[in-house]
Scaffold this active site. Structure first.
Site, PDB file in Angstrom:
ATOM      1  N   GLU A 199     -34.304  79.288  49.934  1.00  0.00           N
ATOM      2  CA  GLU A 199     -33.845  78.607  51.145  1.00  0.00           C
ATOM      3  C   GLU A 199     -33.028  77.385  50.745  1.00  0.00           C
ATOM      4  O   GLU A 199     -33.396  76.665  49.821  1.00  0.00           O
ATOM      5  CB  GLU A 199     -35.013  78.104  51.996  1.00  0.00           C
ATOM      6  N   LYS A 387     -50.667  74.604  54.324  1.00  0.00           N
ATOM      7  CA  LYS A 387     -50.495  75.668  55.307  1.00  0.00           C
ATOM      8  C   LYS A 387     -51.841  76.028  55.923  1.00  0.00           C
ATOM      9  O   LYS A 387     -52.855  76.059  55.231  1.00  0.00           O
ATOM     10  CB  LYS A 387     -49.855  76.902  54.672  1.00  0.00           C
TER      11      LYS A 387
END
Length: 488
Positions: A199, A387
């Site tokens: 990314e 997360k």
């Protein structure tokens, strides 16, 4: 007096005592007087509201689990909490928890089979253990059931999380996390030859409103696609889906794939040109981050990283390669997983070289509940990306954030690659007070839902005058006193 009359009188007396012990006549008289003086048009509506405030608090009647699909069309888990509210059994809230493929056991069975078994195990756990344990309890007494408090007590979930973190009332102001917004992907799974950049993300400067940040990222992404189209026309050919694979099912990150990038500088120069055309000062008004996902590039047999098709680098060469890239493109202010966490010596060397002006973030440093509960991270990095996946709880994240902040490191909350359209992650990030939130790009519904929630929270905090100010970017001094090899 007949037996029937005696029984009727006894029933009336019992009924009168039943209502009197609960102060019903007194409450009813008070309600009627209040409504009369207000001159309310909807008398029964006012009575309903008045007595609703006097009803018993909600209690949990059940917790249910079921299989649903995530943003990649794979099986995941949804939990629903049922409550008895004013004698009616209602589904109060649901939460879909993404299953992190990186944490599934590896063996002879397929990933889909492992995922399905994991979800079915969780459903049994919810129905056989969690549901019975919570039945009859008040939601307000369960700090972990955050969505219930949001629905039943009209307390925003982010405020409740902030109160849990402070172990008291929520702070008077809340600052929003800076979004890391994906605009381009050059990953190993992409069709192009370049692998190193899973990314490329844009980072707005501190203080930029969320709405402006998203507009900036959207404009930049459109400009990038426009330039690719222009280049295709200059090459005298019509651009095809192979050039602009925006809605490809292979792009779960919510950003376009680059199918033509072959060199490290190529996508960065494309973004730099797009910023220039839009009048954005790259390195001042907007910065860049690169998610290298190095653990996906390592060939264990060779002990090397394949940063592009046929181009291999040793851990030591990766350090030099990354260092050169940062010097050629100083607008890069964050790297995610530039190396595997097993290459700790090289992490330290890279941190010593660039850690004073570039964040080194670890997406694999704290991935499981066991990692979080260890209380410390053996890998020295600017901060791990936390997360909420699999068996990780909100309490685990609260503990981890307190520990990371105590070490003067960054806190980042990220979403899974295989994400669901569940927006409570944003409330969690705001309540935890993390510095960055990593949600991916703008092109998929499950990610757009989270960005929309971030916009809504910004509007709510602005309206209430409780929107805090973001601090300027500061780089943790983690490697200053560390004895590591330097780059020659």
């Amino acid at each position: 007096m007949s037996c029937g009359a005696t029984a009727g009188s006894h029933t009336q007396q019992t009924a009168a005592e039943y209502y009197r012990s609960r102060r019903v006549p007194e409450r009813l008289e008070e309600a009627l007087n209040t409504i009369y003086h207000r001159g309310a048009a909807d008398v029964y509506g006012q009575l309903s509201c008045y007595f609703a405030d006097l009803s018993d608090p909600p209690v949990i009647s059940d917790v249910r689990g079921r299989k649903v699909f995530d943003g990649a069309g794979k099986t995941t888990l949804e939990a629903a909490v049922m409550c008895t509210v004013r004698t009616v059994n209602k589904r109060i809230c649901t939460a879909a928890i993404p299953v992190d493929s990186a944490l599934l056991p590896t063996g002879e069975v397929s990933e889909d089979t492992e995922r399905l078994e994991s979800v079915e195990t969780a459903i049994r756990w919810i129905q056989e253990s969690i549901g019975p344990a919570l039945r009859g309890k008040r939601p307000s007494e369960q700090s972990a059931i955050d969505q219930l408090l949001r629905a039943l007590q009209e307390i925003p979930l982010y405020s409740h999380i902030a109160g849990l973190k402070q172990q008291q009332q929520p702070p008077p102001e809340l600052a929003l996390p800076t979004p890391l917004i994906s605009v381009l992907s050059c990953a190993k799974s992409s069709p192009g030859k370049l692998n190193l950049m899973k990314e490329i993300l844009v980072i707005p400067k501190p203080g930029t409103e969320v709405a402006k940040s998203l507009d900036l990222a959207s404009s930049l992404q459109k400009q990038i696609l426009k330039q690719v189209e222009t280049q295709s026309r200059e090459n005298r050919r019509v651009p095809s889906l192979s050039d602009l694979s925006v809605f490809s099912p292979q792009s779960p990150l919510g950003c376009p794939h680059s199918r033509t990038a072959t060199a490290l500088d190529q996508p960065l120069e494309l973004i730099g040109d797009a910023c220039e055309r839009l009048g954005l000062d790259l390195g001042t008004s907007v910065y860049l981050a690169i998610n290298c996902a190095a653990h996906q590039l390592m060939d264990d047999n060779k002990g090397r990283y394949e940063i592009a098709s046929g181009t291999w680098k040793s851990p030591e060469e990766m350090v030099r390669c990354t260092w050169d890239l940062i010097h050629r493109h100083p607008a890069i202010m964050a790297l995610v997983d530039p190396l595997r966490k097993e290459d700790r010596q090289q992490w330290d060397t890279l941190g010593k070289a660039i850690g004073s002006r570039c964040y080194l973030l670890a997406d694999v440093a704290m991935r499981s509940r066991g990692d979080l509960q260890q209380g410390s991270d053996p890998l020295v990095c600017s901060g791990p990306i936390l997360k909420l996946t699999n068996e990780t709880t909100v309490s685990d994240l609260l503990m981890a954030v307190r520990g990371i902040e105590g070490e003067n490191r960054l806190t980042i909350l990220g979403s899974s690659c295989e994400e669901c359209a569940e927006e409570s992650l944003v409330d969690l990030a705001v309540g935890l007070g993390v510095r960055f939130i990593h949600l991916g790009g703008l092109l998929r519904g499950e990610r757009a839902a989270k960005y929309n929630r971030l916009l809504q929270i910004e509007e709510d905090l602005t309206r209430s005058g409780t929107l805090g100010r973001q601090e300027e970017f500061e780089f943790p001094a983690l490697w200053n006193n560390m004895e590591v090899s330097t780059l020659g």
